[in-house]
Design an enzyme around this catalytic site. Structure first.
Site, short mmCIF file in Angstrom:
data_model
loop_
_atom_site.label_atom_id
_atom_site.label_comp_id
_atom_site.label_asym_id
_atom_site.label_seq_id
_atom_site.Cartn_x
_atom_site.Cartn_y
_atom_site.Cartn_z
N THR A 96 0.84 -1.20 0.00
CA THR A 96 0.00 0.00 0.00
C THR A 96 0.88 1.25 0.00
O THR A 96 0.66 2.18 -0.77
CB THR A 96 -0.96 0.00 1.21
OG1 THR A 96 -1.95 -1.01 1.00
CG2 THR A 96 -1.66 1.33 1.38
N SER A 223 5.14 -7.04 -1.69
CA SER A 223 5.04 -7.12 -0.24
C SER A 223 5.48 -8.49 0.27
O SER A 223 5.30 -9.49 -0.42
CB SER A 223 3.57 -6.87 0.13
OG SER A 223 3.38 -7.06 1.48
N HIS A 225 4.41 -10.21 3.07
CA HIS A 225 3.45 -11.11 3.74
C HIS A 225 2.56 -11.89 2.78
O HIS A 225 1.82 -12.78 3.20
CB HIS A 225 2.60 -10.35 4.76
CG HIS A 225 1.48 -9.56 4.18
ND1 HIS A 225 0.18 -10.02 4.19
CD2 HIS A 225 1.45 -8.37 3.56
CE1 HIS A 225 -0.59 -9.11 3.61
NE2 HIS A 225 0.17 -8.10 3.22
N THR A 264 13.74 4.73 10.04
CA THR A 264 14.63 3.64 10.43
C THR A 264 14.19 2.33 9.80
O THR A 264 13.00 1.99 9.82
CB THR A 264 14.64 3.49 11.96
OG1 THR A 264 15.14 4.70 12.50
CG2 THR A 264 15.50 2.33 12.41
N CYS A 349 -21.14 -7.42 2.72
CA CYS A 349 -22.41 -6.96 3.28
C CYS A 349 -22.33 -6.90 4.79
O CYS A 349 -22.75 -7.79 5.49
CB CYS A 349 -23.55 -7.85 2.84
SG CYS A 349 -23.11 -9.57 2.68
#
Lengths: 425, 133
Positions: A96, A223, A225, A264, A349
């Site tokens: 992201t 990414s 993960h 960092t 939903c």
């Protein structure tokens, strides 16, 4: 002992072990959401939490040097998996952040060149919302609509290009339906038109071969993960040569990561990311063969049911994903019925107003089919027994709900549901 | 979303799933909802014309667990009641019994609507005026 006898005994033990292994439910089939960490990755990371805890930016002592060295090795491993050079890897907190940095960063850096971006309606929200952000800041974005199988054509892109176009951002493999776009051709088209090409390859890297050179990629988000590494770490590939690409930093500070991403470094996370890339490099070919065979079996079995449909192009697809709609059952009811497997639903939903998946809607699916879809994401640790269980579990749930469904009964009686006068409420 | 034990029970073991002869004079059918809305309920009652009591009730529902549970519960409650008593069933009774969360109240509204539509269908067949819902 005779070697054949040894082999026989070994096999016997293996079979016995499998027999005794209890199937643990719920079964995890949501590997597009996240993957469990590979034990080899965890092992590699552990020393960097407490023993080698240094800040990779500390230049004056061995604690810092050790951390920096570990980051260097990881950077090499990550780069190698995608055929990049280590200097082209910018570590971030995940895909992201990488998407945000790529899109907003290019928009700001290349403002003098133009303000137009081309993307697709089926992109991840990290891309779509970053595009919305630049629209608020004077950018113009073209959102291309895919065909009913989720594919974009080169002609669509070609027609959308203007002299103001600075960036094309199109994902490698879709997170909901697994569809793979023709990335090498799109990259080539962008290069020919002197436009930067970004791809969100979060679902593809580590699953299929991704090569930033062969694919003509200028910027790429991915990414850890999603490939059996830790959460909270990802990367943005930023091309350094032919052309040299720059992005405006979205996080200011100590000038880490060549000034493009201060903060960092997450040393244990980066070490884990590096290890997961190394494992993927070595095992991807075998693993994708195994997973696509399992996926195909799951899909074949589920499609023996009437009125079940695969969403997305079945040819151009990631090996470990399938997305199937089961007509005449309602999505939330279906999710409740398949509680012993962890999958995703095309239905979001959580409120009285149902919102079907925007990706499935983009393919032109009716709301009811979009609602009654399930996404199965297989992974490194998925077993054949688990697939057997999932097939049985889903079939049972769908059949039970259909027995209860007035729509299924009408369908079986040959009534056209579109001809019924419904009492909307 | 966390479902109450009662919703899970009705979902897992739905009572009175099935069909009654909708052409029969003593059967009333209520079909409410729409596929696009994600809920369709069909509820039927069979009235004993001598005693005036509802002697059987059946349902089929396309919808979420709460919708299935609401209609299953409704059929349980309908059996043994007179038509007039059945008319008194209020959606909030269903909400309370099943501990439905606010976002699922519409499931109970749909069930009440299905009951009343079924009763009016029965009344129409009997030559009686429809009652206001």
């Amino acid at each position: 002992m005779n070697i054949y006898l040894k082999a026989l005994l070994y096999l016997h033990d293996r079979i016995d072990l499998n027999k005794n292994r209890m199937l643990q439910t719920p079964i995890y089939l949501d590997n597009n959401a996240t993957t469990p960490m590979d034990p080899r990755v965890l092992e590699e990371m552990l020393p960097y939490f407490n023993r080698s805890f240094g800040n990779a930016a500390s230049r004056n002592h061995s604690f810092g040097w050790t951390a920096e060295e570990a980051v260097d090795i990881a950077r090499e491993r990550v780069a190698k998996l995608i055929n990049a050079s280590p200097k082209e890897i910018i570590f971030t907190s995940g895909a992201t952040e990488s998407d945000n940095l790529a899109i907003k960063g290019v928009f700001e850096m290349y403002a003098a060149k133009g303000n137009h971006v081309i993307t697709v309606t089926t992109e991840h929200k990290a891309v779509l919302d970053s595009c919305k952000h630049i629209e608020k800041n004077g950018g113009r974005v073209t959102y291309l609509s895919p065909d009913s199988q989720g594919m974009i054509t080169l002609d669509q892109i070609r027609e959308a290009i203007t002299p103001e176009t600075i960036l094309i951002t199109i994902m490698y493999g879709n997170n909901e339906i697994g569809v793979l776009q023709d990335i090498p051709a799109i990259g080539k088209l962008a290069r020919e038109n002197n436009i930067l090409f970004h791809t969100d390859a979060t679902q593809a890297v580590g699953k299929i071969p991704v090569d930033v050179e062969a694919d003509h990629i200028d910027l790429m988000s991915f990414s850890a993960h999603k490939m059996y590494g830790p959460k909270g770490v990802g990367a943005l590939y930023v091309r350094r040569r032919n052309p040299r690409v720059k992005v405006t930093a979205q996080m200011d500070g100590g000038g880490h990561e060549r000034g493009m991403r201060s903060g960092t470094l997450n040393v244990p996370g980066i070490v884990g990311f590096g290890k997961s890339c190394e494992i993927a490099m070595n095992e991807m070919a075998e693993e994708s063969k195994k997973l696509s065979a399992m996926r195909d079996r799951l899909e074949r079995e589920l499609l023996t049911m009437e009125e079940a449909y695969v969403n997305g192009n079945p040819e151009h697809r990631l090996p470990h994903v399938t997305n199937i709609s089961f007509k005449f059952v309602e999505g939330e009811g279906l999710m409740m019925g398949v509680k012993d497997i962890a999958v995703s639903s095309g239905s979001a939903c959580t409120s009285a107003s149902l919102e079907p998946s925007y990706v499935l809607k983009s393919l032109g699916l009716d709301d009811d089919l979009a609602h009654s879809s399930l996404r199965f994401g297989l992974g490194r640790f998925t077993t054949d027994e688990e697939i057997d269980f999932a097939i049985d579990h889903v079939k049972t749930a769908v059949n039970k709900l259909r027995e209860m469904s007035p729509l299924w009964e009408m369908f079986k009686d040959g009534i056209d549901l579109k001809s019924v006068e419904w009492q909307e409420h | 979303m966390a479902y109450s034990d009662k919703v899970i029970d009705h979902y897992s073991n739905p009572r009175n799933v099935g069909v009654l002869d909708k052409e029969a004079k003593n059967v009333g059918t209520g079909l409410v909802g729409a596929p696009e809305c994600g809920d369709v309920m069909r509820l039927q009652i069979q009235v004993n014309e001598e005693t005036g009591l509802i002697e059987d009730a059946k349902f089929k529902t396309f919808g979420c667990g709460s919708a299935i549970a609401s209609s299953s519960l409704a059929t349980e409650w309908l059996k043994g009641k007179t038509v007039d008593e059945a008319m008194q069933i209020d959606n909030m009774d269903i909400v309370e019994e099943l501990a439905l969360p606010p976002v699922k109240i519409h499931c109970s509204v749909l069930a009440e609507d299905a009951i009343k539509t079924a009763i009016n269908d029965y009344r129409r067949k009997q030559g009686l005026a429809e009652l206001h819902k």
